[in-house]
Enzyme design. Structure first.
Site, PDB file in Angstrom:
ATOM      1  N   TYR A  88      56.711  56.649  15.881  1.00 34.26           N
ATOM      2  CA  TYR A  88      55.635  57.380  15.218  1.00 34.26           C
ATOM      3  C   TYR A  88      54.353  56.964  15.909  1.00 34.26           C
ATOM      4  O   TYR A  88      54.325  55.974  16.648  1.00 34.26           O
ATOM      5  CB  TYR A  88      55.569  57.056  13.711  1.00 34.26           C
ATOM      6  CG  TYR A  88      55.491  55.581  13.382  1.00 34.26           C
ATOM      7  CD1 TYR A  88      56.617  54.882  12.975  1.00 34.26           C
ATOM      8  CD2 TYR A  88      54.298  54.862  13.494  1.00 34.26           C
ATOM      9  CE1 TYR A  88      56.569  53.525  12.690  1.00 34.26           C
ATOM     10  CE2 TYR A  88      54.230  53.518  13.206  1.00 34.26           C
ATOM     11  CZ  TYR A  88      55.364  52.845  12.805  1.00 34.26           C
ATOM     12  OH  TYR A  88      55.313  51.500  12.533  1.00 34.26           O
TER      13      TYR A  88
ATOM     14  N   GLY B  88      20.660  58.336  25.910  1.00 34.64           N
ATOM     15  CA  GLY B  88      21.256  58.478  24.582  1.00 34.64           C
ATOM     16  C   GLY B  88      22.062  57.242  24.203  1.00 34.64           C
ATOM     17  O   GLY B  88      22.287  56.344  25.026  1.00 34.64           O
ATOM     18  N   ILE B  89      22.502  57.262  22.979  1.00 29.80           N
ATOM     19  CA  ILE B  89      23.152  56.071  22.422  1.00 29.80           C
ATOM     20  C   ILE B  89      24.551  55.855  23.009  1.00 29.80           C
ATOM     21  O   ILE B  89      24.973  54.712  23.201  1.00 29.80           O
ATOM     22  CB  ILE B  89      23.194  56.179  20.876  1.00 29.80           C
ATOM     23  CG1 ILE B  89      23.694  54.886  20.237  1.00 29.80           C
ATOM     24  CG2 ILE B  89      24.018  57.364  20.420  1.00 29.80           C
ATOM     25  CD1 ILE B  89      22.698  53.781  20.278  1.00 29.80           C
TER      26      ILE B  89
ATOM     27  N   GLU C 160      32.470  63.658  18.920  1.00 29.75           N
ATOM     28  CA  GLU C 160      32.352  64.712  19.933  1.00 29.75           C
ATOM     29  C   GLU C 160      33.718  65.195  20.402  1.00 29.75           C
ATOM     30  O   GLU C 160      33.947  66.396  20.544  1.00 29.75           O
ATOM     31  CB  GLU C 160      31.650  64.164  21.187  1.00 29.75           C
ATOM     32  CG  GLU C 160      30.179  63.970  21.099  1.00 29.75           C
ATOM     33  CD  GLU C 160      29.635  63.286  22.361  1.00 29.75           C
ATOM     34  OE1 GLU C 160      28.433  63.021  22.386  1.00 29.75           O
ATOM     35  OE2 GLU C 160      30.425  63.005  23.301  1.00 29.75           O
TER      36      GLU C 160
ATOM     37  N   CYS D 120      59.204  42.362  15.932  1.00 26.91           N
ATOM     38  CA  CYS D 120      58.101  43.208  15.444  1.00 26.91           C
ATOM     39  C   CYS D 120      58.481  44.038  14.215  1.00 26.91           C
ATOM     40  O   CYS D 120      58.613  43.493  13.121  1.00 26.91           O
ATOM     41  CB  CYS D 120      57.588  44.073  16.590  1.00 26.91           C
ATOM     42  SG  CYS D 120      55.854  44.575  16.372  1.00 26.91           S
TER      43      CYS D 120
ATOM     44  N   GLU E  25      57.287  40.108  22.312  1.00 26.26           N
ATOM     45  CA  GLU E  25      58.223  41.225  22.505  1.00 26.26           C
ATOM     46  C   GLU E  25      58.069  41.853  23.907  1.00 26.26           C
ATOM     47  O   GLU E  25      56.945  42.125  24.337  1.00 26.26           O
ATOM     48  CB  GLU E  25      57.915  42.281  21.438  1.00 26.26           C
ATOM     49  CG  GLU E  25      58.794  43.509  21.482  1.00 26.26           C
ATOM     50  CD  GLU E  25      58.407  44.535  20.411  1.00 26.26           C
ATOM     51  OE1 GLU E  25      57.315  44.399  19.800  1.00 26.26           O
ATOM     52  OE2 GLU E  25      59.186  45.483  20.196  1.00 26.26           O
TER      53      GLU E  25
ATOM     54  N   LYS F 169      66.656  44.490  18.470  1.00 32.80           N
ATOM     55  CA  LYS F 169      65.751  45.007  17.436  1.00 32.80           C
ATOM     56  C   LYS F 169      66.473  46.056  16.591  1.00 32.80           C
ATOM     57  O   LYS F 169      67.177  46.929  17.131  1.00 32.80           O
ATOM     58  CB  LYS F 169      64.529  45.625  18.120  1.00 32.80           C
ATOM     59  CG  LYS F 169      63.381  45.991  17.205  1.00 32.80           C
ATOM     60  CD  LYS F 169      62.166  46.415  18.053  1.00 32.80           C
ATOM     61  CE  LYS F 169      60.923  46.680  17.230  1.00 32.80           C
ATOM     62  NZ  LYS F 169      59.754  46.973  18.091  1.00 32.80           N
TER      63      LYS F 169
ATOM     64  N   LEU G  56      23.594  57.441  32.864  1.00 34.09           N
ATOM     65  CA  LEU G  56      22.753  56.963  31.761  1.00 34.09           C
ATOM     66  C   LEU G  56      21.806  58.080  31.360  1.00 34.09           C
ATOM     67  O   LEU G  56      20.955  58.495  32.144  1.00 34.09           O
ATOM     68  CB  LEU G  56      21.950  55.737  32.203  1.00 34.09           C
ATOM     69  CG  LEU G  56      22.750  54.494  32.591  1.00 34.09           C
ATOM     70  CD1 LEU G  56      21.797  53.366  33.013  1.00 34.09           C
ATOM     71  CD2 LEU G  56      23.651  54.026  31.456  1.00 34.09           C
ATOM     72  N   SER G  57      21.979  58.572  30.142  1.00 36.13           N
ATOM     73  CA  SER G  57      21.176  59.718  29.706  1.00 36.13           C
ATOM     74  C   SER G  57      19.983  59.284  28.875  1.00 36.13           C
ATOM     75  O   SER G  57      19.107  60.093  28.578  1.00 36.13           O
ATOM     76  CB  SER G  57      22.041  60.653  28.860  1.00 36.13           C
ATOM     77  OG  SER G  57      22.351  60.027  27.626  1.00 36.13           O
TER      78      SER G  57
END
Lengths: 550, 550
Positions: free
Chosen positions: B118, B305-306, B413, B148, B41, B112, B302-303
């Protein structure tokens, strides 16, 4: 039939406050012996509710509000906009509806037929279009009840490539078969400086062509980026405006249906200059953004330049000078004039202001960066560091004292990316991000129309970011009068590079400027909400792919 | 009939590159003696082109591209998606079309019918829906050519309040009257981790219910926030997938129409775990964002943390470890473990990294602010200052060296606003902003499936922003397993406060968390583009008013 026109400022999502306001006005209308009171489109929830419409609890709350309003509906009929649920399992979940209330009951629910889905409008995201426009009878009168875009089956467009007839239907063409006595149009039609003229044209054409008087009720007030200017109207079958409600303010009027035809055009001033309109709209936009988000106090950096001076002046009008705090943060590249102009401005406006030094911070940052910047050169990085230090200090002040930071970027800068992301792009709201630089000067002169508020130094000196020695905006860009005309043709009118060259703009300028606009989508993606005053503002009404190549 | 399936990665707006790719594949299909080659498409312009569609020059360029492609169309038929102009002066300017090319000519243009409007889709903004679905004849075969959403007349929904039948039409119900031999569906169906299952259901139902084999060609590759996963398919009339193209990669296959029915279900693995899908999608999303915006090198803080560890690992996969630069900027509140975990990560990944000190900058800022902060207290302001110093240093590095900064926020977060605007919200792209914290752990474990790449310390320690002494995320928020389930029900499923309490979540948690989500719309408004991996990501697919009260 006596009809009350209730032009209100609704707060999106605040159904309780909106409902209280509606109930108060129904009581007031009844005191004036009105037979009917009319409220604007989606008045119950405020416009635009956006994805709040997708929450069941939001729709339920809106339905409860209608029931609450019904308790006040005895000797009066009420027309009020609210979402309603589509009972059909096929199609969108909701309609954008006008509720007709009478005798304590819902007499009829009329659905919107034409759903604007362009620019800032996304109505087909939520609503099913109505297939069968119907008339409404109130106290023996036959009324063509329409919702905003329903009258806009044919519309003027700003862009040569756009269609003037966006829909295959025209609800009024059907409704006129029932010989209505009156057209009512409830609307939430956002302001742009050329919208009022378009609106008048549409309303005049409908009243005149169908030979039916017309009452138009618009929302007033701002919700985030969109400003609604009110200016609700009554038109006779000559297409003359016989009554116009206030612009940019709540208003309430009672009219007699029978007298509409007997009246000539109102002597009330219905057309302001473009610059006054922008001024009034932005002041309302700032005021409502603060009030509706629960802030009283604003903050901004004062550079001595025209942009921050204008935002300060507009904010002082909107919030009161004592609530607008200015921080001066000059650098070694700031001219003496800049500092004295900034101070003069703050004194003229009577706003609190203080000065912070940034030099030691700048040096500490350079020292911190020295392991990764071994060559110690000065380039755009260091220019941006200054802007970002200011942004950081302003946000620290904002956090500590609860003042919302105002962004001071103008539309010309936002267009060509002439700003530092996370520096001078910071802010909770961008009041003049839809105002081109040449209009920034014009609105500033308008503010100075009676006395010098914005120092003449700020208006007259050549524009500069003052981030390196002797810097001027015109070093990198065409002069603003050329730049702004080109940007207007490119952004508002969507003219192509070839079109622009054909219009006489210098090819090298066209290529440079359109390239700058295209590559800075990433900066605008992270901009604060920009108060919309033109027909094509940056923000939700202009959606460009960030990684596009074109 | 031999049919070539061309699953390509298109760059939005880059019509020239897209056309070259299409021409190459036509030549390749001809070499394989294919009778027909199918592209996805809006292949010519890439999906989603957004408001580029409103520029006349863009549409003209797309039409020229079709003419260019025609030069290669001799002994082969081609189906390719592109916009086409609506010749009717009523309705939207464009159609979303499938061009059928044969014998050097445009044989037919199919439009189409069902226009998704939405979530992230805005198709009715640009396109007029087709009213009259038509079949196409190619080499004696009758083909139901659909685009589609045309097959999605009935669709599974994630939210209990949403409709399953969004349209009053079903193109296949009309087309089946012509007894087609084959359904072709050209698509640009963006990835989310539950989309492939929905898609399979839709395709199976169509192939099986209409008893017609089905070929589905999807776009692959990412454009800004949207990732397309390919996985084009061929289904027999049992609704079995007899062939599936690669996921997250370009692919090209030749099939024989006559053999589809003789084949059983493919043994090719067609279902990956949710976590692997997220992993693969984000890697592709990062790679394409960089490539399509012309960047090679990334940068992140880079802290230890994950979140930053996961983003670093994903970026190294996408761009190569040597192109991903890490900056460690520990503060006095950073634990020793944090620094050693960050270093260990960089070493495991083989990525360049350096350490910058922030203490002197922090002190200089406090000194600069002393005229306006007379009391010298430590509160959230000072926490934010640290985050903003890091943001500033990262942007300086980015400016100087040309590395694009990656944002490291996760969805949990971003939802509750647990971040510092212009600090750790900075970045050109947010790779995991649609990944809840619990999934951040799961994807990290997936990365460690063969060996420890992300240090176990980063995975096992309690999450903390480390902006004040002894801070932990759980000080202010419910544990992430509870928080994420609640957020999922609130955001993806749009459940109300009452629904959430009814599901057993603690009332005080529900009130706190939903309030936090609602009041932080202003932060998310200024977020970088977030790679979409769920059915409801923050960004263009979720539009809430900033100043709403609800």
């Amino acid at each position: 039939m006596k009809i009350a026109l209730a032009q209100n400022n609704y707060h999106v999502g605040n159904i309780e406050a909106n409902t209280n306001k509606i109930n108060e006005q129904i009581i007031k209308a009844k005191k004036h012996n009105a037979d009917l009171v009319i409220f604007s489109e989606l008045a119950i929830c405020g416009y635009p509710p956006l994805d709040l419409l997708e929450q069941k609890s939001f729709i339920e709350k809106s339905e409860k509000a209608i029931n609450n309003i019904l308790m006040h509906v005895d000797n009066i009929a009420v027309i009020v906009g609210a979402p309603s649920i589509n009972a059909d399992p096929e199609g969108k979940k909701l309609y954008n509806s006008a509720y007709v209330l009478q005798n304590g009951q819902i007499k009829k629910i009329i659905h919107k037929t034409l759903l604007p889905t362009y620019d800032i409008f996304d109505e087909y995201r939520y609503f099913e279009p109505n297939e069968t426009p119907e008339i409404v009878e109130i106290n023996g009168h036959t009324i063509a009840l329409t919702i905003c875009e329903d009258l806009w089956d044919e519309q003027p467009v700003d862009q040569p490539f756009a269609q003037t007839r966006l829909y295959k239907k025209a609800p009024m063409k059907k409704l006129v078969g029932n010989n209505p006595d009156l057209i009512i149009n409830i609307a939430a039609s956002p302001f742009s400086y050329n919208q009022e003229q378009k609106r008048k044209g549409i309303l005049k054409r409908n009243a005149h062509d169908y030979q039916i008087p017309l009452i138009y009720i618009n929302q007033v007030g701002a919700n985030t980026d969109l400003i609604f200017d009110g200016a609700s109207k009554v038109l006779n079958t000559n297409g003359e405006i016989v009554k116009q409600l206030k612009r940019f303010e709540e208003d309430f009027e009672i009219i007699s249906l029978e007298k509409i035809e007997k009246q000539g055009p109102t002597t009330h001033n219905t057309s302001d200059s473009r610059i006054k309109q922008i001024h009034d709209a932005v002041v309302l936009g700032i005021r409502d953004y603060f009030e509706k988000s629960g802030f009283e106090k604003a903050l901004l950096g004062l550079s001595g330049g025209i942009d921050s001076a204008l935002v300060a002046a507009l904010a002082c009008e909107a919030l009161g000078a004592k609530n607008v705090h200015g921080l001066l943060m000059p650098s070694e590249f700031s001219s003496e004039h800049s500092v004295s102009d900034a101070e003069k401005l703050a004194i003229n406006l009577g706003m609190p202001h203080q000065t912070l030094a940034i030099k030691d911070v700048y040096n500490a940052i350079n020292k911190s960066l020295s392991p990764v910047f071994p060559n110690n050169t000065f380039d755009v990085t260091e220019e941006n560091i200054q802007a970002r230090i200011r942004g950081l200090l302003l946000m620290a002040y904002s956090n500590k004292h609860g003042n919302m930071l105002l962004n001071t970027s103008n539309k010309s800068e936002a267009a060509v990316g002439y700003s530092t992301l996370y520096g001078d792009t910071n802010g909770g709201l961008s009041p003049i991000g839809d105002v081109y630089k040449t209009d920034v000067y014009a609105v500033s002169r308008y503010i100075n129309r009676n006395e010098e508020i914005i120092p003449s130094g700020s208006i007259e000196k050549p524009p500069s970011a003052e981030l390196r020695p002797e810097q001027q905006d015109s070093d990198n860009l065409p002069d603003y009068d050329i730049l702004d005309r080109m940007l207007f043709e490119f952004i508002e009118r969507k003219q192509s590079v070839d079109d622009l060259i054909g219009m006489g703009f210098k090819k090298s300028d066209v290529l440079k400027v359109t390239h700058l606009v295209n590559i800075h989508e990433y900066k605008r993606y992270q901009f604060p909400p920009i108060l919309r005053v033109s027909s094509k503002a940056f923000g939700m009404g202009r959606r460009y792919p960030v990684v596009a190549k074109f």
